[in-house]
Design a protein around this motif. Structure first.
Motif, PDB file in Angstrom:
ATOM      1  N   ASN A 147       0.815  -1.215   0.000  1.00  0.00           N
ATOM      2  CA  ASN A 147       0.000   0.000   0.000  1.00  0.00           C
ATOM      3  C   ASN A 147       0.854   1.274   0.000  1.00  0.00           C
ATOM      4  N   THR A 148       2.123   1.128  -0.389  1.00  0.00           N
ATOM      5  CA  THR A 148       3.005   2.292  -0.557  1.00  0.00           C
ATOM      6  C   THR A 148       3.718   2.181  -1.895  1.00  0.00           C
ATOM      7  N   TRP A 149       4.107   3.315  -2.464  1.00  0.00           N
ATOM      8  CA  TRP A 149       4.833   3.353  -3.736  1.00  0.00           C
ATOM      9  C   TRP A 149       5.628   4.661  -3.801  1.00  0.00           C
ATOM     10  N   PRO A 150       6.621   4.736  -4.682  1.00  0.00           N
ATOM     11  CA  PRO A 150       7.474   5.938  -4.745  1.00  0.00           C
ATOM     12  C   PRO A 150       6.675   7.198  -5.097  1.00  0.00           C
ATOM     13  N   CYS A 151       6.968   8.259  -4.349  1.00  0.00           N
ATOM     14  CA  CYS A 151       6.356   9.570  -4.597  1.00  0.00           C
ATOM     15  C   CYS A 151       7.444  10.638  -4.566  1.00  0.00           C
ATOM     16  N   LYS A 152       7.176  11.736  -5.197  1.00  0.00           N
ATOM     17  CA  LYS A 152       8.101  12.881  -5.178  1.00  0.00           C
ATOM     18  C   LYS A 152       7.453  13.994  -4.365  1.00  0.00           C
ATOM     19  N   ILE A 153       8.209  14.526  -3.404  1.00  0.00           N
ATOM     20  CA  ILE A 153       7.743  15.666  -2.621  1.00  0.00           C
ATOM     21  C   ILE A 153       8.632  16.851  -2.977  1.00  0.00           C
ATOM     22  N   GLY A 154       8.012  17.953  -3.317  1.00  0.00           N
ATOM     23  CA  GLY A 154       8.783  19.138  -3.692  1.00  0.00           C
ATOM     24  C   GLY A 154       8.092  20.408  -3.241  1.00  0.00           C
ATOM     25  N   GLU A 155       8.725  21.526  -3.547  1.00  0.00           N
ATOM     26  CA  GLU A 155       8.147  22.822  -3.173  1.00  0.00           C
ATOM     27  C   GLU A 155       8.331  23.805  -4.313  1.00  0.00           C
ATOM     28  N   ILE A 182      -0.211  21.466  -0.891  1.00  0.00           N
ATOM     29  CA  ILE A 182      -0.420  22.216   0.350  1.00  0.00           C
ATOM     30  C   ILE A 182       0.077  23.634   0.119  1.00  0.00           C
ATOM     31  N   ARG A 183      -0.841  24.597   0.081  1.00  0.00           N
ATOM     32  CA  ARG A 183      -0.473  26.003  -0.088  1.00  0.00           C
ATOM     33  C   ARG A 183      -0.046  26.557   1.276  1.00  0.00           C
ATOM     34  N   CYS A 184       1.135  27.168   1.333  1.00  0.00           N
ATOM     35  CA  CYS A 184       1.675  27.618   2.616  1.00  0.00           C
ATOM     36  C   CYS A 184       2.474  28.902   2.449  1.00  0.00           C
ATOM     37  N   SER A 185       2.927  29.449   3.576  1.00  0.00           N
ATOM     38  CA  SER A 185       3.658  30.725   3.530  1.00  0.00           C
ATOM     39  C   SER A 185       5.166  30.536   3.416  1.00  0.00           C
ATOM     40  N   SER A 186       5.670  29.349   3.762  1.00  0.00           N
ATOM     41  CA  SER A 186       7.113  29.092   3.683  1.00  0.00           C
ATOM     42  C   SER A 186       7.345  27.651   3.232  1.00  0.00           C
ATOM     43  N   ALA A 187       7.255  27.438   1.934  1.00  0.00           N
ATOM     44  CA  ALA A 187       7.310  26.087   1.373  1.00  0.00           C
ATOM     45  C   ALA A 187       8.651  25.401   1.628  1.00  0.00           C
ATOM     46  N   ALA A 188       9.741  26.125   1.526  1.00  0.00           N
ATOM     47  CA  ALA A 188      11.067  25.524   1.707  1.00  0.00           C
ATOM     48  C   ALA A 188      11.218  24.936   3.112  1.00  0.00           C
ATOM     49  N   LYS A 189      10.770  25.681   4.127  1.00  0.00           N
ATOM     50  CA  LYS A 189      10.864  25.196   5.516  1.00  0.00           C
ATOM     51  C   LYS A 189       9.966  23.989   5.748  1.00  0.00           C
ATOM     52  N   LEU A 190       8.743  24.059   5.203  1.00  0.00           N
ATOM     53  CA  LEU A 190       7.807  22.954   5.395  1.00  0.00           C
ATOM     54  C   LEU A 190       8.283  21.693   4.682  1.00  0.00           C
ATOM     55  N   GLU A 191       8.834  21.856   3.490  1.00  0.00           N
ATOM     56  CA  GLU A 191       9.355  20.692   2.760  1.00  0.00           C
ATOM     57  C   GLU A 191      10.485  20.033   3.549  1.00  0.00           C
ATOM     58  N   LYS A 192      11.385  20.851   4.073  1.00  0.00           N
ATOM     59  CA  LYS A 192      12.510  20.330   4.863  1.00  0.00           C
ATOM     60  C   LYS A 192      11.998  19.559   6.080  1.00  0.00           C
ATOM     61  N   ALA A 193      10.979  20.103   6.743  1.00  0.00           N
ATOM     62  CA  ALA A 193      10.406  19.442   7.919  1.00  0.00           C
ATOM     63  C   ALA A 193       9.777  18.099   7.552  1.00  0.00           C
ATOM     64  N   ILE A 194       9.042  18.069   6.430  1.00  0.00           N
ATOM     65  CA  ILE A 194       8.390  16.836   5.975  1.00  0.00           C
ATOM     66  C   ILE A 194       9.435  15.778   5.654  1.00  0.00           C
ATOM     67  N   HIS A 195      10.482  16.159   4.926  1.00  0.00           N
ATOM     68  CA  HIS A 195      11.545  15.197   4.594  1.00  0.00           C
ATOM     69  C   HIS A 195      12.232  14.662   5.858  1.00  0.00           C
ATOM     70  N   LYS A 199      12.297  10.734   6.946  1.00  0.00           N
ATOM     71  CA  LYS A 199      13.568  10.044   7.162  1.00  0.00           C
ATOM     72  C   LYS A 199      13.575   9.379   8.533  1.00  0.00           C
ATOM     73  N   SER A 200      13.002  10.048   9.516  1.00  0.00           N
ATOM     74  CA  SER A 200      12.938   9.478  10.872  1.00  0.00           C
ATOM     75  C   SER A 200      12.054   8.233  10.889  1.00  0.00           C
TER      76      SER A 200
END
Length: 200
Positions: A147-155, A182-195, A199-200
């Protein structure tokens, strides 16, 4: 400032009256008189000088063969040297074809953007995080009972569909599916947090 233009008359008045026969003016008259035709260089020079003088333009004491050559530089890629002293001009035809290609490209880009619009959008800010994947990966995962497959997350700070299409180029056999935006005010920070979380 003069620009390349085949419309030589405004309100029945010659646009280049009392103006020198510069290479740019020469180019405009060349389009007006010879577009879509084959012609000899000297005939074109003689006719253009005569046309310009009769309509009130100024003639300088210059080498008009040189003016013709510089005019050809202005008209690339619309003019072609067929043989020694013989030329062909296709300004309007090439200009229209070029404009049609641009319009066709815009239509394709618009259609492509519509094809890969996000399935779900959260928020209304200017920047965005996106998640996309290929349906082939999803089908293969389901076939393997996963129930999982490769995805790309970007900003991006621009349109998500355009951003993804620019990444793809022409090598992929299918369009991706944008699962989430996800529309946000600081995409770079949110992307880093998600990654970091993933990873954890």
């Amino acid at each position: 400032m003069l620009k390349l233009d085949s419309n030589l008359f405004q309100n029945d008045k010659y646009k280049y009256k009392n103006i020198d026969l510069t290479p740019l003016v020469f180019s405009s008259i060349l389009i007006y008189l010879f577009d879509g035709k084959q012609f000899k260089r000297q005939n074109a020079i003689d006719e253009i000088r005569d046309f310009h003088r009769k309509n009130g333009g100024k003639l300088q004491k210059v080498n008009y063969v040189s003016t013709f050559k510089r005019s050809c530089g202005n008209l690339k890629p619309y003019i072609k040297n067929l043989s020694y002293g013989v030329w062909q001009l296709n300004f309007r035809k090439k200009y229209i074809e070029s404009a049609e290609k641009v319009e066709q490209k815009r239509k394709i880009e618009k259609d492509d953007n519509a094809l890969i619009s996000p399935k779900e959008t959260i928020g209304t800010w200017e920047e965005a995080i996106y998640v996309y994947y290929y349906n082939t990966y999803k089908k293969y995962a389901l076939f393997k009972n996963k129930n999982t497959w490769p995805c790309k997350i970007g900003e991006t700070s621009s349109n998500v569909s355009e951003r993804i299409l620019n990444q793809l180029g022409t090598v992929y056999p299918e369009y991706p599916i944008i699962g989430l935006e996800i529309r946000c005010s600081s995409a770079a920070k949110l992307e880093k947090a998600i990654h970091s979380i993933l990873k954890s």
